[in-house]
Design a protein around this motif. Structure first.
Motif, PDB file in Angstrom:
ATOM      1  N   GLN A  82     -10.130  14.982   1.008  1.00 55.93           N
ATOM      2  CA  GLN A  82     -11.161  14.669   1.973  1.00 55.93           C
ATOM      3  C   GLN A  82     -10.819  15.275   3.328  1.00 55.93           C
ATOM      4  OE1 GLN A  82     -11.538  10.226   1.330  1.00 55.93           O
ATOM      5  NE2 GLN A  82     -13.697  10.789   1.552  1.00 55.93           N
ATOM      6  N   ASP A 134      -7.309   0.757  10.354  1.00 52.43           N
ATOM      7  CA  ASP A 134      -8.419   0.280   9.522  1.00 52.43           C
ATOM      8  C   ASP A 134      -9.178   1.444   8.893  1.00 52.43           C
ATOM      9  OD1 ASP A 134      -7.639  -2.231  10.295  1.00 52.43           O
ATOM     10  OD2 ASP A 134      -9.251  -2.503  11.764  1.00 52.43           O
ATOM     11  N   VAL A 147      -7.187   2.658   5.861  1.00 54.00           N
ATOM     12  CA  VAL A 147      -7.005   1.707   4.763  1.00 54.00           C
ATOM     13  C   VAL A 147      -7.790   2.125   3.523  1.00 54.00           C
ATOM     14  CG1 VAL A 147      -7.671  -0.611   3.990  1.00 54.00           C
ATOM     15  CG2 VAL A 147      -6.361  -0.331   6.085  1.00 54.00           C
ATOM     16  N   GLY A 148      -9.004   2.585   3.711  1.00 52.06           N
ATOM     17  CA  GLY A 148      -9.829   2.963   2.571  1.00 52.06           C
ATOM     18  C   GLY A 148      -9.379   4.225   1.875  1.00 52.06           C
ATOM     19  N   HIS A 149      -8.373   4.904   2.425  1.00 51.74           N
ATOM     20  CA  HIS A 149      -7.922   6.161   1.829  1.00 51.74           C
ATOM     21  C   HIS A 149      -6.506   6.058   1.262  1.00 51.74           C
ATOM     22  CE1 HIS A 149     -11.448   8.046   3.566  1.00 51.74           C
ATOM     23  NE2 HIS A 149     -11.166   7.409   4.681  1.00 51.74           N
ATOM     24  N   ARG A 150      -6.005   4.824   1.133  1.00 53.58           N
ATOM     25  CA  ARG A 150      -4.696   4.613   0.522  1.00 53.58           C
ATOM     26  C   ARG A 150      -4.854   3.779  -0.733  1.00 53.58           C
ATOM     27  NH1 ARG A 150      -0.939   2.619   5.430  1.00 53.58           N
ATOM     28  NH2 ARG A 150      -2.773   1.333   5.797  1.00 53.58           N
ATOM     29  N   ARG A 151      -4.022   4.043  -1.707  1.00 53.67           N
ATOM     30  CA  ARG A 151      -4.096   3.323  -2.982  1.00 53.67           C
ATOM     31  C   ARG A 151      -3.168   2.095  -2.950  1.00 53.67           C
ATOM     32  NH1 ARG A 151      -1.409   6.038  -6.357  1.00 53.67           N
ATOM     33  NH2 ARG A 151      -0.621   7.607  -4.916  1.00 53.67           N
ATOM     34  N   ARG A 159       0.839  -1.194   0.000  1.00 55.47           N
ATOM     35  CA  ARG A 159       0.000   0.000   0.000  1.00 55.47           C
ATOM     36  C   ARG A 159       0.878   1.249   0.000  1.00 55.47           C
ATOM     37  NH1 ARG A 159      -3.325  -2.305   4.448  1.00 55.47           N
ATOM     38  NH2 ARG A 159      -5.154  -3.285   3.525  1.00 55.47           N
TER      39      ARG A 159
END
Length: 260
Positions: A222, A247, A250-254, A136
């Motif tokens: 964001q 956690d 996690v949704g904000h990393r490519r 990531r």
């Protein structure tokens, strides 16, 4: 060494830690900011705030031990207390420091088995995060701790180490001051991928989030409200907080692109 039966805590996170260690019944005084657990602290003597404790009230409580923090409590108050009582002073700047703090505290109040479970939780989360972070990209984060003026934190702080650990790069890491004031003309140059607005020590809320979004300071970025306790409280809650912050991000990393 005096047996500890009566404890005064001037640190909200240490108050929570004492209850989590099963030692809440030994607390006789806390600050008005010690609000967790609510049912546990409701009946305890409130001895003022973290920055302005009522020292005479602490004397009246005759504590065997006073829990303080070098950043949350004033040096003059800590020195005054040290002249009269045994004081356990904390100032973790890293996740590792928290494990050492828990070890030291457990030795003083004789609760190693309970403290070890929280230390093991921290270590388990560190291992999980290290494994799950493979593949990531890291994310650049601006997390102000005050507004009017803007303030943040550099790399010599617990907040920085927590973000670093979960895969986020603190855009204010290289400022000289530990808690730098960020001039307005430097804010746009920070260029974060994500702005986190914690609920403490400054109580960021929806109006601040909306104001920042309308201002255009961070175009395409964001701006999210987060529970400040996960970022600034340390002790028994550190392991769980590490997991939640990781956690959440996690949704904000490519994911890293794989060739082929």
């Amino acid at each position: 060494m005096t047996e500890v039966r009566r404890i005064v805590s001037l640190v909200p996170s240490l108050t929570k830690t004492m209850f989590d260690l099963g030692l809440g019944d030994q607390l006789v005084g806390v600050t008005r900011y010690c609000v967790d657990p609510a049912d546990g602290v409701s009946g305890l003597k409130k001895v003022g705030g973290t920055k302005n404790p009522k020292l005479s009230d602490i004397v009246d409580l005759e504590p065997d031990l006073v829990l303080v923090n070098s950043e949350e409590n004033r040096t003059s108050d800590i020195v005054w207390l040290e002249e009269r009582f045994e004081v356990y002073e904390t100032m973790p700047r890293t996740i590792y420091d928290v494990t050492e703090m828990l070890r030291g505290l457990s030795e003083r109040v004789d609760c190693w088995d309970e403290a070890e479970s929280f230390i093991l939780q921290i270590q388990a989360e560190l291992t999980r995060i290290e494994i799950e972070s493979l593949g990531r990209h890291r994310i650049r984060v601006f997390a102000p701790i005050w507004k009017g003026p803007w303030m943040s934190f550099n790399r010599d702080t617990y907040l920085h180490d927590l973000l670093e650990t979960v895969g986020a790069d603190n855009v204010c890491a290289d400022y000289e001051e530990r808690y730098p004031v960020i001039p307005d003309d430097e804010i746009e140059a920070l260029q974060p991928d994500l702005v986190l607005l914690p609920s403490e020590p400054f109580e960021f809320g929806i109006p601040h989030q909306s104001e920042i979004l309308r201002s255009g300071l961070f175009p395409g970025c964001q701006v999210l409200l987060v529970d400040g306790r996960d970022y600034t409280w340390h002790g028994s809650m550190t392991g769980a907080a590490l997991g939640r912050v990781h956690d959440f991000l996690v949704g904000h990393r490519r994911p890293v692109a794989v060739d082929g």
